[in-house]
Design an enzyme around this catalytic site. Structure first.
Site, PDB file in Angstrom:
ATOM      1  N   GLU A 186       0.843  -1.197   0.000  1.00  7.12           N
ATOM      2  CA  GLU A 186       0.000   0.000   0.000  1.00  7.12           C
ATOM      3  C   GLU A 186       0.879   1.248   0.000  1.00  7.12           C
ATOM      4  OE1 GLU A 186      -2.523   1.470  -0.608  1.00  7.12           O
ATOM      5  OE2 GLU A 186      -4.296   0.908   0.505  1.00  7.12           O
ATOM      6  N   ASP A 214      -4.154   5.480   5.892  1.00  3.96           N
ATOM      7  CA  ASP A 214      -4.678   6.748   6.408  1.00  3.96           C
ATOM      8  C   ASP A 214      -5.731   6.411   7.479  1.00  3.96           C
ATOM      9  OD1 ASP A 214      -5.509   9.383   6.646  1.00  3.96           O
ATOM     10  OD2 ASP A 214      -6.561   9.430   4.747  1.00  3.96           O
ATOM     11  N   LYS A 236      -0.214   7.403   8.434  1.00  3.70           N
ATOM     12  CA  LYS A 236      -0.629   8.608   9.159  1.00  3.70           C
ATOM     13  C   LYS A 236      -1.221   8.137  10.491  1.00  3.70           C
ATOM     14  CE  LYS A 236      -2.114  11.443   5.171  1.00  3.70           C
ATOM     15  NZ  LYS A 236      -3.317  11.931   4.442  1.00  3.70           N
TER      16      LYS A 236
HETATM   17  P1  IMP Z   1      -7.585   4.773   4.029  1.00  5.24           P
HETATM   18  O1  IMP Z   1      -8.639   3.801   3.588  1.00  5.24           O
HETATM   19  O2  IMP Z   1      -8.209   6.010   4.634  1.00  5.24           O
HETATM   20  O3  IMP Z   1      -6.533   4.178   4.912  1.00  5.24           O
HETATM   21  O4  IMP Z   1      -6.900   5.359   2.754  1.00  5.24           O
HETATM   22  C1  IMP Z   1      -6.125   4.604   1.962  1.00  5.24           C
HETATM   23  C2  IMP Z   1      -6.052   5.105   0.531  1.00  5.24           C
HETATM   24  O5  IMP Z   1      -6.469   6.459   0.343  1.00  5.24           O
HETATM   25  C3  IMP Z   1      -4.608   5.068   0.174  1.00  5.24           C
HETATM   26  O6  IMP Z   1      -4.298   3.820  -0.383  1.00  5.24           O
HETATM   27  C4  IMP Z   1      -4.447   6.202  -0.792  1.00  5.24           C
HETATM   28  O7  IMP Z   1      -4.604   5.730  -2.096  1.00  5.24           O
HETATM   29  C5  IMP Z   1      -5.518   7.184  -0.415  1.00  5.24           C
HETATM   30  N1  IMP Z   1      -4.961   8.267   0.408  1.00  5.24           N
HETATM   31  C6  IMP Z   1      -4.895   8.351   1.765  1.00  5.24           C
HETATM   32  N2  IMP Z   1      -4.302   9.466   2.181  1.00  5.24           N
HETATM   33  C7  IMP Z   1      -3.959  10.145   1.056  1.00  5.24           C
HETATM   34  C8  IMP Z   1      -3.270  11.399   0.824  1.00  5.24           C
HETATM   35  O8  IMP Z   1      -2.849  12.143   1.729  1.00  5.24           O
HETATM   36  N3  IMP Z   1      -3.099  11.729  -0.485  1.00  5.24           N
HETATM   37  C9  IMP Z   1      -3.521  10.957  -1.528  1.00  5.24           C
HETATM   38  N4  IMP Z   1      -4.159   9.785  -1.354  1.00  5.24           N
HETATM   39  C10 IMP Z   1      -4.367   9.376  -0.069  1.00  5.24           C
HETATM   40 MG    MG Z   2      -3.818   3.378  -2.230  1.00  9.08          MG
END
Ligand code: IMP
Ligand code: MG
Length: 178
Positions: free
Chosen positions: A102, A106, A134
């Protein structure tokens, strides 16, 4: 140039290319050691992880396979909270050692959704290697097993990561300046 504009937002360099490269190399060395006697299947989560996967695997020294799945959860600069599978898994992963690649964890929603899904195919093991984490944003009880760098809760682009589809080709990682 340190600052760039993408669509309506301004970004400044946050993690330079050389720092990304040394981080990815370190992760590849660790994974090569940990999976020495195995033949893992790396699963690259598209779109964001394509550069990370390419660089990591060039430094991975053991035998391995690579496959791709395409998931989407983001709209603009925020997670939508729901994960859509745009391209699914082709391989039979039963009994395999799977390493998910990955770009960033986030909220953790994408990765926890993916892990639940993969478990039903009975792999021997599932580990997560994320270039970025993060920690302040994680809502789900998921911790990547391999993390490149921990970063603050700012929106970033570059090295595969996008803002509404743009910025993925940048070799450095930039953060939004507001
Ligand atoms: P999560 O499901 O919130 O953990 O987000 C995961 C996905 O969202 C990652 O694989 C990224 O593709 C996208 N993503 C998360 N944070 C960012 C960011 O700061 N910039 C761009 N894409 C992000
Ligand atoms: Mg991604």
């Amino acid at each position: 140039m340190n600052k760039i504009n993408i669509l309506d937002k301004e970004f400044a360099v946050s993690i330079p290319f050389e720092h990304i490269q040394s981080t990815v190399k370190r992760m590849a060395v660790k994974l090569s050691g940990d999976y020495q006697n195995k033949k893992p299947l790396f699963l690259c989560v598209l779109n964001g992880a394509f550069m990370f996967a390419a660089d990591l695997l060039k430094s991975y020294t053991g035998q391995c396979e690579i496959s791709f799945i395409k998931l989407a959860s983001y709209a603009g600069t925020k997670t939508t909270g729901s994960v859509r599978t745009l391209i699914g898994l082709e391989e039979d992963i039963k009994g395999r050692d799977v390493i998910i690649l990955e770009d960033i964890v986030d909220s953790g929603i994408t990765i926890s959704h993916l892990i639940e899904d993969l478990k039903s195919y009975e792999p021997a093991s599932i580990k997560i290697a994320a270039l970025l984490l993060k920690p302040a944003a994680v809502q789900k009880d998921v911790r990547p097993d391999y993390v490149g760098l921990e970063i603050p809760n700012d929106f970033i682009v570059g090295y595969g990561l996008d803002y509404n589809g743009f910025g993925r080709n940048l070799k450095d990682i930039y953060k939004i300046t507001e």
